[in-house]
Scaffold this active site. Structure first.
Site, PDB file in Angstrom:
ATOM      1  N   GLY A  17      -7.910  -8.980  -1.408  1.00 37.30           N
ATOM      2  CA  GLY A  17      -6.614  -9.015  -0.737  1.00 37.30           C
ATOM      3  C   GLY A  17      -5.873 -10.330  -0.944  1.00 37.30           C
ATOM      4  O   GLY A  17      -4.683 -10.338  -1.283  1.00 37.30           O
ATOM      5  N   LYS A  44     -16.017 -17.935   0.887  1.00 42.40           N
ATOM      6  CA  LYS A  44     -17.459 -17.903   1.136  1.00 42.40           C
ATOM      7  C   LYS A  44     -18.265 -17.239   0.030  1.00 42.40           C
ATOM      8  O   LYS A  44     -17.903 -16.160  -0.437  1.00 42.40           O
ATOM      9  CB  LYS A  44     -17.720 -17.123   2.416  1.00 42.40           C
ATOM     10  CG  LYS A  44     -17.312 -17.835   3.672  1.00 42.40           C
ATOM     11  CD  LYS A  44     -17.715 -16.971   4.839  1.00 42.40           C
ATOM     12  CE  LYS A  44     -17.589 -17.717   6.163  1.00 42.40           C
ATOM     13  NZ  LYS A  44     -18.000 -16.829   7.258  1.00 42.40           N
ATOM     14  N   GLY A  46     -14.029  -3.032  -0.346  1.00 44.48           N
ATOM     15  CA  GLY A  46     -15.374  -2.470  -0.233  1.00 44.48           C
ATOM     16  C   GLY A  46     -15.629  -1.358  -1.241  1.00 44.48           C
ATOM     17  O   GLY A  46     -16.731  -1.237  -1.791  1.00 44.48           O
ATOM     18  N   ARG A  69       0.821  -1.215   0.000  1.00 45.47           N
ATOM     19  CA  ARG A  69       0.000   0.000   0.000  1.00 45.47           C
ATOM     20  C   ARG A  69       0.855   1.266   0.000  1.00 45.47           C
ATOM     21  O   ARG A  69       0.426   2.295  -0.513  1.00 45.47           O
ATOM     22  CB  ARG A  69      -0.938  -0.003   1.202  1.00 45.47           C
ATOM     23  CG  ARG A  69      -2.039  -1.018   0.965  1.00 45.47           C
ATOM     24  CD  ARG A  69      -3.116  -0.900   1.995  1.00 45.47           C
ATOM     25  NE  ARG A  69      -4.284  -1.624   1.535  1.00 45.47           N
ATOM     26  CZ  ARG A  69      -5.177  -2.187   2.331  1.00 45.47           C
ATOM     27  NH1 ARG A  69      -5.025  -2.107   3.627  1.00 45.47           N
ATOM     28  NH2 ARG A  69      -6.204  -2.817   1.830  1.00 45.47           N
TER      29      ARG A  69
HETATM   30  P1  ADP Z   1     -10.042 -12.388  -1.458  1.00 43.83           P
HETATM   31  O1  ADP Z   1      -9.326 -11.839  -0.241  1.00 43.83           O
HETATM   32  O2  ADP Z   1      -9.162 -12.350  -2.665  1.00 43.83           O
HETATM   33  O3  ADP Z   1     -11.367 -11.745  -1.682  1.00 43.83           O
HETATM   34  P2  ADP Z   1     -11.157 -14.589   0.020  1.00 43.83           P
HETATM   35  O4  ADP Z   1     -10.834 -13.863   1.281  1.00 43.83           O
HETATM   36  O5  ADP Z   1     -12.559 -14.764  -0.358  1.00 43.83           O
HETATM   37  O6  ADP Z   1     -10.314 -13.943  -1.195  1.00 43.83           O
HETATM   38  O7  ADP Z   1     -10.625 -16.081   0.106  1.00 43.83           O
HETATM   39  C1  ADP Z   1      -9.316 -16.434   0.230  1.00 43.83           C
HETATM   40  C2  ADP Z   1      -9.154 -17.641   1.126  1.00 43.83           C
HETATM   41  O8  ADP Z   1      -9.942 -18.746   0.701  1.00 43.83           O
HETATM   42  C3  ADP Z   1      -7.715 -18.064   1.082  1.00 43.83           C
HETATM   43  O9  ADP Z   1      -7.153 -17.845   2.347  1.00 43.83           O
HETATM   44  C4  ADP Z   1      -7.788 -19.518   0.699  1.00 43.83           C
HETATM   45  O10 ADP Z   1      -6.904 -20.313   1.434  1.00 43.83           O
HETATM   46  C5  ADP Z   1      -9.202 -19.908   1.007  1.00 43.83           C
HETATM   47  N1  ADP Z   1      -9.604 -21.056   0.191  1.00 43.83           N
HETATM   48  C6  ADP Z   1      -9.685 -21.110  -1.148  1.00 43.83           C
HETATM   49  N2  ADP Z   1     -10.054 -22.349  -1.548  1.00 43.83           N
HETATM   50  C7  ADP Z   1     -10.190 -23.088  -0.435  1.00 43.83           C
HETATM   51  C8  ADP Z   1     -10.560 -24.446  -0.197  1.00 43.83           C
HETATM   52  N3  ADP Z   1     -10.828 -25.278  -1.182  1.00 43.83           N
HETATM   53  N4  ADP Z   1     -10.606 -24.853   1.100  1.00 43.83           N
HETATM   54  C9  ADP Z   1     -10.342 -24.008   2.109  1.00 43.83           C
HETATM   55  N5  ADP Z   1     -10.000 -22.721   1.944  1.00 43.83           N
HETATM   56  C10 ADP Z   1      -9.915 -22.264   0.689  1.00 43.83           C
HETATM   57 MG    MG Z   2      -9.687 -12.228   1.832  1.00 49.66          MG
END
Ligand code: ADP
Ligand code: MG
Length: 397
Positions: free
Chosen positions: A354, A200, A377, A38
């Site tokens: 992130g 999620k 956001g 950042r």
């Molecule tokens: P971003 O920050 O890019 O929006 P998220 O926070 O939604 O992404 O998700 C990232 C997390 O999801 C990572 O820490 C990753 O380890 C986890 N993840 C991805 N696929 C799986 C999986 N199959 N099982 C458990 N965790 C997972």
């Molecule tokens: Mg994340």
């Protein structure tokens, strides 16, 4: 459209105190900056100001001190880090308003920067207290908003002070973000491919809704895919499944029809935390009871990469697997490489989120995609067609 820093004549910058709201909400470890991404993102604006002879005065928040002084959330460690990266003196002052802070801004010499203390140490920051905004306005002769990540919040150091100082303009980082995300708006170049992964569905439902109708193809991976498998009635073993969102996944499948692609094979392991636990690949309808899906399989990787290869626009949010463990990073890295290749072929590619940005960085591909968005956001609000209060409060042209 907000007026931009680049549109200001040098006469409005030379010798002036430029109050810049940056996003230095960086991770700290043992009192030092653990990740300077950042800080680096602020350099174009700061260098532009210094080149024009302006004296940058920087405001930022760090963490969530909730209106109280929390010594562990001081911005002090950022000053030496910024100084090293920008190659000019960076002074730190442990307050962000008041006569003494104002005096410091007037003492700034040529090519010197002043970093002030965490704005969220003051309760009026997040409530957008007009008195605090007026206090901030005394710190500069002009205002530059370059904290894209907080532009969706009407705080004293964003929308509040932006309405009080003139000129009041967007910085280079904010411009870059608005331009890049704007290209994914109403009329993206087609085919427009969107990749979704991460943990999620519920975290991403607003973003999914934004792109569900807009995208030509949606590629789903990560733990999110498991919830879709559950919605299809497939066994998911010990995989991470968001049980509350299974109904939502079914609705999305319905709505997207054939445009939504799910993995056909997945990498599984019995014990995610065990570094020597066996790792193997199964078809998605054969996830064993005692195993968890942790990455998309080789067949899915290849299929997804091929789809990304057809894209003229590509947006991606959410890793395809548990990429922090290199054994489960192949799906994520393959998609990142496909994005880099598509970019080289002329496609416009944007990575948001992130963890997704961290994955692209870990793959060494940050410079080979069109844009890596810094603001979660704020990106979401802008992509959903919403107004960003911080940007709306700037001078309009
Ligand atoms: P971003 O920050 O890019 O929006 P998220 O926070 O939604 O992404 O998700 C990232 C997390 O999801 C990572 O820490 C990753 O380890 C986890 N993840 C991805 N696929 C799986 C999986 N199959 N099982 C458990 N965790 C997972
Ligand atoms: Mg994340």
């Amino acid at each position: 459209m907000a007026k931009t820093l680049r549109a200001l004549p040098v006469s409005e910058l030379a010798g002036k105190r430029a109050l810049v709201r940056v996003d230095f909400n960086v991770p700290l470890e043992a009192g030092a900056v653990a990740d300077a991404t950042r800080i680096d993102a602020s350099l174009p604006t700061l260098e532009y100001l210094l080149d024009a002879g302006a004296r940058p005065v920087l405001l930022s928040h760090l963490g969530r001190p909730k209106g109280e002084v929390r010594p562990e959330l001081t911005l002090a460690p950022v000053a030496p880090c910024l100084e090293e990266r920008i190659g000019h003196p960076v002074h730190f002052f442990g307050r962000c308003e008041g006569d003494e802070a104002v005096a410091r801004t007037r003492e700034l010499g040529e090519a010197e920067i002043l970093l002030l203390e965490n704005t969220r140490f003051l309760p009026g920051e997040t409530t957008n207290d007009p008195a605090l905004a007026a206090g901030f306005a005394r710190l500069g002769d002009l205002y530059v908003l370059d904290a894209f990540g907080t532009a969706h919040r009407a705080h004293a150091s964003t929308a509040g002070v932006a309405g009080l100082l003139r000129p009041s303009v967007s910085g280079l980082l904010v411009d870059t973000e608005l331009r890049a995300l704007g290209r994914l708006g109403d009329a993206p170049d087609r085919p427009f491919v969107v990749g979704f992964g991460g943990a999620k569905i519920s975290d991403k439902i607003d973003l999914l809704n934004v792109f569900l109708d807009r995208a030509d193809v949606l590629l789903v991976g990560g733990a999110m895919a498991n919830t879709f498998f559950a919605a299809q009635g497939l066994p998911t073993g010990r995989s991470l499944v968001e049980s509350d969102a299974v109904g939502l996944a079914a609705e999305i499948l319905d709505r997207a029809g054939g445009r939504i692609h799910l993995p056909t094979d997945v990498v599984v392991t019995r014990d995610v935390g065990d570094p020597v636990s066996e790792v193997w690949t199964v078809p998605v309808d054969a996830i064993p009871e005692g195993a968890a899906a942790v990455d998309i399989g080789p067949e899915s990787r290849q299929a997804y990469a091929a789809v990304v290869g057809t894209a003229r626009s590509f947006f991606w949010n959410g890793p395809m697997g548990l990429f922090e463990d290199r054994r489960f990073a192949a799906g994520t890295f393959t998609l990142a490489e496909a994005a880099a290749d598509a970019t080289a072929g002329g496609a416009f590619t944007v990575i948001g989120g992130g963890d997704s940005a961290a994955a692209v960085r870990a793959a060494g591909l940050m410079d080979r995609v069109s844009h890596v968005s810094t603001g979660g956001g704020a990106s979401l609000k802008f992509l959903s067609g919403g107004e960003l209060p911080g940007v709306a409060a700037l001078e309009q042209t």
